[in-house]
Each structure stands twice: as structure tokens, then as C-alpha cells.
Scaffold this motif. Structure first.
Motif, PDB file in Angstrom:
ATOM      1  N   ASP A  71      -9.788  13.189  29.092  1.00  0.00           N
ATOM      2  CA  ASP A  71      -9.847  12.972  30.537  1.00  0.00           C
ATOM      3  C   ASP A  71      -9.276  11.602  30.912  1.00  0.00           C
ATOM      4  OD1 ASP A  71     -11.054  15.456  30.937  1.00  0.00           O
ATOM      5  OD2 ASP A  71     -13.051  14.643  30.551  1.00  0.00           O
ATOM      6  N   ASP A  72      -9.662  10.577  30.143  1.00  0.00           N
ATOM      7  CA  ASP A  72      -9.179   9.209  30.411  1.00  0.00           C
ATOM      8  C   ASP A  72      -7.965   8.943  29.513  1.00  0.00           C
ATOM      9  OD1 ASP A  72      -8.767   6.620  31.053  1.00  0.00           O
ATOM     10  OD2 ASP A  72     -10.713   5.870  30.376  1.00  0.00           O
ATOM     11  N   VAL A  73      -6.798   9.378  29.983  1.00  0.00           N
ATOM     12  CA  VAL A  73      -5.578   9.230  29.181  1.00  0.00           C
ATOM     13  C   VAL A  73      -5.198   7.760  29.029  1.00  0.00           C
ATOM     14  CG1 VAL A  73      -3.130   9.836  29.015  1.00  0.00           C
ATOM     15  CG2 VAL A  73      -4.764  11.485  29.948  1.00  0.00           C
ATOM     16  N   THR A  74      -5.449   6.966  30.056  1.00  0.00           N
ATOM     17  CA  THR A  74      -5.017   5.563  30.040  1.00  0.00           C
ATOM     18  C   THR A  74      -5.627   4.793  28.885  1.00  0.00           C
ATOM     19  OG1 THR A  74      -4.800   5.604  32.450  1.00  0.00           O
ATOM     20  CG2 THR A  74      -4.889   3.445  31.382  1.00  0.00           C
ATOM     21  N   ALA A  75      -6.943   4.962  28.690  1.00  0.00           N
ATOM     22  CA  ALA A  75      -7.642   4.190  27.652  1.00  0.00           C
ATOM     23  C   ALA A  75      -7.121   4.517  26.259  1.00  0.00           C
ATOM     24  CB  ALA A  75      -9.147   4.453  27.739  1.00  0.00           C
ATOM     25  N   ILE A  76      -7.038   5.817  25.962  1.00  0.00           N
ATOM     26  CA  ILE A  76      -6.622   6.190  24.600  1.00  0.00           C
ATOM     27  C   ILE A  76      -5.126   5.993  24.413  1.00  0.00           C
ATOM     28  CG2 ILE A  76      -6.151   8.648  25.030  1.00  0.00           C
ATOM     29  CD1 ILE A  76      -7.658   9.115  22.313  1.00  0.00           C
ATOM     30  N   LYS A  77      -4.343   6.102  25.500  1.00  0.00           N
ATOM     31  CA  LYS A  77      -2.907   5.879  25.389  1.00  0.00           C
ATOM     32  C   LYS A  77      -2.614   4.439  24.997  1.00  0.00           C
ATOM     33  CE  LYS A  77       1.478   6.637  27.805  1.00  0.00           C
ATOM     34  NZ  LYS A  77       2.124   7.098  29.052  1.00  0.00           N
ATOM     35  N   ALA A  78      -3.409   3.516  25.537  1.00  0.00           N
ATOM     36  CA  ALA A  78      -3.224   2.098  25.192  1.00  0.00           C
ATOM     37  C   ALA A  78      -3.467   1.875  23.698  1.00  0.00           C
ATOM     38  CB  ALA A  78      -4.174   1.243  26.021  1.00  0.00           C
ATOM     39  N   ARG A  79      -4.473   2.533  23.163  1.00  0.00           N
ATOM     40  CA  ARG A  79      -4.755   2.368  21.735  1.00  0.00           C
ATOM     41  C   ARG A  79      -3.680   3.039  20.892  1.00  0.00           C
ATOM     42  NH1 ARG A  79     -10.787   2.817  19.276  1.00  0.00           N
ATOM     43  NH2 ARG A  79     -10.970   1.188  20.847  1.00  0.00           N
ATOM     44  N   LEU A  80      -3.196   4.188  21.337  1.00  0.00           N
ATOM     45  CA  LEU A  80      -2.119   4.876  20.612  1.00  0.00           C
ATOM     46  C   LEU A  80      -0.859   4.018  20.593  1.00  0.00           C
ATOM     47  CD1 LEU A  80      -2.608   8.526  21.948  1.00  0.00           C
ATOM     48  CD2 LEU A  80      -3.007   7.756  19.614  1.00  0.00           C
ATOM     49  N   GLU A  81      -0.555   3.394  21.722  1.00  0.00           N
ATOM     50  CA  GLU A  81       0.651   2.560  21.802  1.00  0.00           C
ATOM     51  C   GLU A  81       0.576   1.373  20.842  1.00  0.00           C
ATOM     52  OE1 GLU A  81       0.953   1.551  25.923  1.00  0.00           O
ATOM     53  OE2 GLU A  81       1.995   3.416  26.461  1.00  0.00           O
ATOM     54  N   TYR A  83      -0.282   1.435  17.909  1.00  0.00           N
ATOM     55  CA  TYR A  83       0.222   1.887  16.607  1.00  0.00           C
ATOM     56  C   TYR A  83       1.557   2.629  16.718  1.00  0.00           C
ATOM     57  CZ  TYR A  83      -4.602   0.896  15.335  1.00  0.00           C
ATOM     58  OH  TYR A  83      -5.812   0.285  15.134  1.00  0.00           O
ATOM     59  N   GLY A  84       2.183   2.560  17.895  1.00  0.00           N
ATOM     60  CA  GLY A  84       3.488   3.194  18.072  1.00  0.00           C
ATOM     61  C   GLY A  84       3.439   4.705  18.073  1.00  0.00           C
ATOM     62  N   ILE A  85       2.303   5.274  18.506  1.00  0.00           N
ATOM     63  CA  ILE A  85       2.147   6.731  18.530  1.00  0.00           C
ATOM     64  C   ILE A  85       2.478   7.243  19.925  1.00  0.00           C
ATOM     65  CG2 ILE A  85       0.534   8.643  18.198  1.00  0.00           C
ATOM     66  CD1 ILE A  85      -1.070   6.792  16.351  1.00  0.00           C
ATOM     67  N   PRO A  86       3.411   8.183  20.040  1.00  0.00           N
ATOM     68  CA  PRO A  86       3.792   8.699  21.359  1.00  0.00           C
ATOM     69  C   PRO A  86       2.678   9.512  22.005  1.00  0.00           C
ATOM     70  CG  PRO A  86       4.821   9.993  19.616  1.00  0.00           C
ATOM     71  CD  PRO A  86       4.146   8.840  18.940  1.00  0.00           C
ATOM     72  N   GLN A  87       2.578   9.430  23.334  1.00  0.00           N
ATOM     73  CA  GLN A  87       1.579  10.199  24.074  1.00  0.00           C
ATOM     74  C   GLN A  87       2.177  10.556  25.429  1.00  0.00           C
ATOM     75  OE1 GLN A  87      -1.211  11.519  23.315  1.00  0.00           O
ATOM     76  NE2 GLN A  87      -1.795  12.230  25.341  1.00  0.00           N
ATOM     77  N   GLU A  88       2.427  11.846  25.645  1.00  0.00           N
ATOM     78  CA  GLU A  88       3.131  12.266  26.850  1.00  0.00           C
ATOM     79  C   GLU A  88       2.219  12.931  27.880  1.00  0.00           C
ATOM     80  OE1 GLU A  88       6.380  14.696  25.654  1.00  0.00           O
ATOM     81  OE2 GLU A  88       7.448  13.084  24.619  1.00  0.00           O
TER      82      GLU A  88
END
Length: 570
Positions: A71-81, A83-88
Motif C-alpha cells: 500500500d505504501d509504495v513510497t516507503a519501500i521504494k526508497a529502501r529498494l532504491e 540497493y539499486g532494485i527497480p520498482q515500477e
């Protein structure tokens, strides 16, 4: 939330695909059917420790896949970024293979990661609460961490500042202590470094100097020989009427006269021409060398002394000049660091005092925030315990007296322990010493309920946390888990019909033996099937008319209970 789970060759599961929904889902079935195996699979996708023991007998590897919707894409997207993990979009695909050597291959959104990164991402996706997790309450040293986790938004920034200041204070204090304890050794080392750096600096070393000096020394030591050889060579080439160059000039003129008559003559003429001019150049260079050649005994002595200096430095500091210069860089850095540390102990002592004052002030601020958080946690847990029929119990967060924790620690100056008064009139005592297993389980569920409101974890899993309870306590636990399911996806393994009846969805886990191999299946239950499964949970092996009626009644009461809980929430 966990939307889909795919399992291949994991434990007794050959191939299995499970679709999950929001809300509360219970997994029921006989003991040993594979319910906990499914939770183990989810745990591995969240970064749990893998082992070759998980691989199904006869298979080369096991494969796990989980599709999560956040639901909260922003929070987990920041953590993924990070480590250089793409999130679309709002989905995250986690894959993990475990090979026979025990090693894992992990991917997030197709991006290869190690298990440390997988665990760091997984903690935002899944929170597994096992039946033995309440044992964490048995270790008082973990209570401070639970309190900090409860109020992390307020505590974390203060704790970070404190830890930075504490690290600086600790470093200065250790430096002062070292200097005070080893003042003589410190001074001796300082003197040695000063002498060595000065000695090397005074030598003004150059990388290629030694080779050049050796060449010049060899020329001076062989001056007579060089002079005679150069003179003899010049005499032969250009010294008298019968010298080589003049005679070659005669040959050159003779061949030039016939060079045009035959190509062979032309080639010979060119060769003689070339030799003539090269010898002329050589004679000129020999003459120049003779003119520049001079004997300087003082220079030879100077070179010998310089080479002796270089040899001595190499003997002390390295096998060659490059090694000596490298050693110089090393000791110069050490010397600079020692000189940068205040030479006077009084000044360093003042630095320690200043650093201690800063860390003391921040530690006090951190303690104040924690005391406030302790009161809030006490109130929140007390309310949750009342809902779990422990309303007579009095939970409290106790801070040990300052004289019991006088020293700074990595976590601050606070030492915290959870206390509980289980019955009126009794003294409040450490929870770890007097609480029963059932009480610990309910207290941990209370804490988990509180944490789930603001953790933002997409899926919370309860693995038989209701073991050992019954009656109205079982119903209270069921209500508590259902409440958590209103804000997070909840997956719950249970043997209690009260908990199963409160679920929004129910999956039946069964074990079969086919072709002498054990397999596990998962069946979503609806309507009549669900009534029959809850009746089996009530009655055991034989389902009776009374157990079916009881199951119908449990489901009806569960609907009423859920409606009331929803109204209370709103």
C-alpha cells in the motif's frame, strides 16, 4: 500483502500455488499436514535462514516465489532504491532458490540480492509471530529494544544523536586513558617518529637517483679507460690521413661514379653513403664526449657518500628507495595524527569533559523521551490486556535507578525491565520471573497488536499463538487477531475453532500419500466446507450433528462479533 505464494520441492510439498486475500486468513488442518511448512516458506522469502534440509527428498533444489502488493509504495521504494532494485508499480516479486549445498539464490523484482538485503526488504513485507516468540519477554535485556521500537519515531532521532556523541566521547576517553597509562611509551614513539621522518626528509630522496649516481660513479672510477677508448676510436675514425672516414669517402666517390650504370652499383653506393655519414656522426659524438670528459675526485667522493646514505636508509626502512618513501608516508601520517591530538593532557582532558557533557545532556533527553514512551506503552498494553481477560493484571515499564546504571552504554544510560502484577494485592515483580506461559503469550500478542498499528508491515503471520488457551480467552485472542486483520493482512495457523470462525478466509491444509510419496494440498473453504472443518476442530475425528450445529453457531456469533469490532473501530 502476500497475494500469491508458489512452492516447488519444499519439505513434503512438491508443487503448490496459494492465492491470499486481505483481511484475516486462517490455515487449519491436522497436525503435521504442512501448515507450518507454508509459514516457513514465507519466512524464507522474508530473509530467514535457509538450509539444504528444506529441499524435498530426491530434488536438486527448492524454489519459492512470493508476489506482494504494498500500500505504501513510497516507503519501500526508497529502501529498494538503496540497493539499486527497480520498482515500477505496487507489486514486489520475491524469489528464492536453495541448492543442495545449502546456498541460496535470491531475487527481488528479478534483481539478484544476498540474504542480508532480502532480510532488510523482507522485514517491511512480513512479520512472523511464532508460538514461542513470547520467550523474547523472558530476556530483560530485550525490553529496552521493544520500548524503543514502540516509540521509534520519537526515540530513533535522539538515539542516533546520542550514539554519534557517545562514539566521539568514547574515542577521546580511550585516547586520554592510553596516554595516561602509557605516557612514556607515547613520548618514545613520538620521538622515534620525529627522528625517522626528519632523517628521511633530510635525505631528499628521488626515485631514480640511485641508478643515476651508480652510472656516474662507474664513469668516474673508469675515467682513464674511457678516455683512452674514446681517443683511440676517434683517432681510428678521423685522426690522420689514413683514417677510416677519409678512406670511406674515397670509396663513396668511386661508387657514386658508377651508381647509375647498374642497380646493384646503386645499392652499394647507398650503403657506403649511409656508413660514411653514420661514422661522421659517431666521430662527432666521440669528440663531444672527449671534450666533456673531466676528472673530479671530489665529485666521486660526494657520490660515494650519497650512495652510502641511501644504503643506510634502505637498511633501516626498506629494500629500495620506493619502499623507504612508502614507509615515510606511513609514519608521517601516524606522526601527524599524534601531533593533532592535543599535546597537553589538560587540554585533552577538557575535550573529554566537553564530550561527556554533550553525551550526558543527550542521554538525559533520550531518557526523558523513553519515560514518556514507557507511560504510553503501559497504558496501551493495559488496555489490550483487559481485552484479553487480564484486566486484573497491572503491566508497567520500570526504569532501574540511576545508581544501578551509572555508565554510558551504546543504547544510552537507561536499563528497562517490564514488570507485572498478576493479581490484586500482590507486589509488582519482573515479568520474566512470575508470568506463566499463557500470560506471556497474551502479553506478547498485546504488544504485537499495538505495534501493528504503525509498523506498516504488509503481512503479519501468527503461527499457533493461541496454543494452550481455551474458552473466552481463546475468543479474546481471536478478536484481537481479527482487529489486526482490519489494518494488515493476517495469516494465522490455529487449532481453535473460535479463531477459525473469526477469519475472513479459511484454507484447509491436508496431507496425502500418493505413489509412496507424501504430498500437501491447500483447499480454500466456503460455506458448507467451512462449517464441516470447524465442526471437525470442535469434535475431533467424528463430526456429529451437534458439532455441526455448534460450528454454525460459532460462525454466526463471529459475524456479530466482527460487526461490533468494526463499529468500535469506526
Amino acid at each position: 500483502m502476500l497475494q500469491e505464494l508458489v512452492i516447488h520441492d519444499f519439505a513434503i510439498i512438491e508443487t503448490l500455488t496459494i492465492d491470499f486475500n486481505r483481511g484475516m486468513t486462517v490455515l487449519t488442518g491436522e497436525t503435521g499436514a504442512g501448515k507450518s511448512i507454508i509459514i516457513d516458506a514465507v519466512g524464507l522469502l522474508a530473509g530467514g535462514r535457509g538450509s539444504a534440509d528444506f529441499i524435498r527428498t530426491g530434488a536438486k533444489k527448492c524454489t519459492l516465489e512470493g508476489l506482494f502488493v504494498v500500500d505504501d509504495v513510497t516507503a519501500i521504494k526508497a529502501r529498494l532504491e538503496t540497493y539499486g532494485i527497480p520498482q515500477e508499480d505496487d507489486t514486489i516479486l520475491v524469489q528464492r532458490d536453495i541448492n543442495q549445498n545449502g546456498r541460496s539464490s535470491c531475487r527481488i523484482n528479478g534483481h539478484l540480492v544476498n540474504t542480508t538485503i532480502l532480510k532488510h526488504i523482507g522485514e517491511m513485507l512480513v512479520d512472523i509471530h511464532g508460538q514461542n516468540e513470547h520467550q523474547e519477554l523472558m530476556y530483560p535485556e530485550k525490553h529496552l529494544g521493544l520500548l524503543d521500537h514502540f516509540a521509534q519515531k520519537k526515540i530513533k532521532p535522539v538515539l542516533k544523536t546520542y550514539q554519534t556523541q557517545y562514539a566521539q566521547y568514547k574515542k577521546l576517553r580511550q585516547t586520554l586513558k592510553k596516554r595516561q597509562e602509557h605516557e612514556q611509551e607515547w613520548a618514545q614513539r613520538l620521538d622515534i617518529l620525529k627522528f625517522q621522518t626528519s632523517e628521511i626528509e633530510a635525505a631528499n630522496l628521488q626515485l631514480n637517483e640511485e641508478d643515476q649516481l651508480i652510472t656516474e660513479r662507474d664513469r668516474l672510477e673508469n675515467f682513464q679507460r674511457i678516455n683512452e677508448s674514446l681517443a683511440s676510436s676517434y683517432q681510428a675514425l678521423n685522426g690522420d690521413e689514413q683514417n677510416t672516414i677519409d678512406r670511406l669517402g674515397v670509396a663513396m666517390s668511386a661508387m657514386q661514379d658508377i651508381a647509375a650504370l647498374d642497380p646493384a652499383y646503386g645499392a652499394l653506393s647507398e650503403s657506403i653513403d649511409s656508413a660514411f655519414y653514420e661514422l661522421q656522426d659517431a666521430a662527432s659524438e666521440i669528440s663531444r664526449q672527449l671534450d666533456s670528459l673531466s676528472w673530479d675526485e671530489g665529485r666521486l667522493d660526494s657520490i660515494e657518500k650519497r650512495l652510502e646514505t641511501l644504503t643506510e636508509l634502505k637498511h633501516k626502512y626498506g629494500q629500495d628507495i620506493a619502499a623507504v618513501l612508502k614507509y615515510y608516508d606511513k609514519i608521517k601520517k601516524e606522526l601527524d595524527e599524534m601531533e593533532n591530538i592535543d599535546a597537553d593532557n589538560d587540554e585533552l582532558t577538557q575535550q573529554v569533559t566537553t564530550a561527556k557533557a554533550a553525551v550526558t545532556k543527550t542521554a538525559a533527553k533520550l531518557s526523558k523521551v523513553r519515560h514518556q514512551a514507557g507511560l504510553a506503552l503501559t497504558s496501551a498494553v493495559q488496555q489490550e490486556l483487559a481485552d484479553l481477560y487480564m484486566d486484573k493484571a497491572k503491566f508497567s515499564v520500570v526504569f532501574l535507578d540511576a545508581d544501578q546504571t551509572p555508565h554510558f552504554m551504546e543504547t544510552g544510560q537507561d536499563s528497562v525491565e517490564f514488570y507485572i502484577q498478576t493479581n490484586p494485592g500482590e507486589t509488582s515483580k519482573p515479568l520474566a520471573k512470575i508470568a506463566s506461559g499463557g500470560e506471556l503469550s497474551r502479553i506478547m500478542l498485546a504488544i504485537k497488536t499495538i505495534f501493528s498499528r504503525n509498523e506498516g508491515v504488509t503481512s503479519i503471520i501468527f503461527d499457533e499463538v493461541d496454543t494452550g488457551v481455551s474458552g473466552r480467552v481463546a475468543q479474546a485472542i481471536a478478536n484481537k487477531i481479527e482487529i489486526i486483520g482490519q489494518s494488515s493482512q493476517v495469516l494465522c495457523i490455529t487449532h481453535l475453532p473460535q479463531v477459525a470462525a473469526m477469519a475472513d478466509f479459511q484454507l484447509l491444509i491436508q496431507k496425502q500419500v500418493q505413489a509412496n510419496r507424501t504430498t500437501t494440498s491447500v483447499t480454500p473453504l466456503v460455506a458448507k466446507e467451512r462449517v464441516e472443518e470447524i465442526a471437525r476442530m470442535i469434535a475431533g475425528t467424528e463430526i456429529t450433528a451437534l458439532s455441526l450445529e455448534h460450528a454454525h453457531e460459532l460462525l454466526r456469533l463471529a459475524d456479530v462479533e466482527k460487526e461490533q469490532l468494526t463499529q468500535l473501530k469506526n
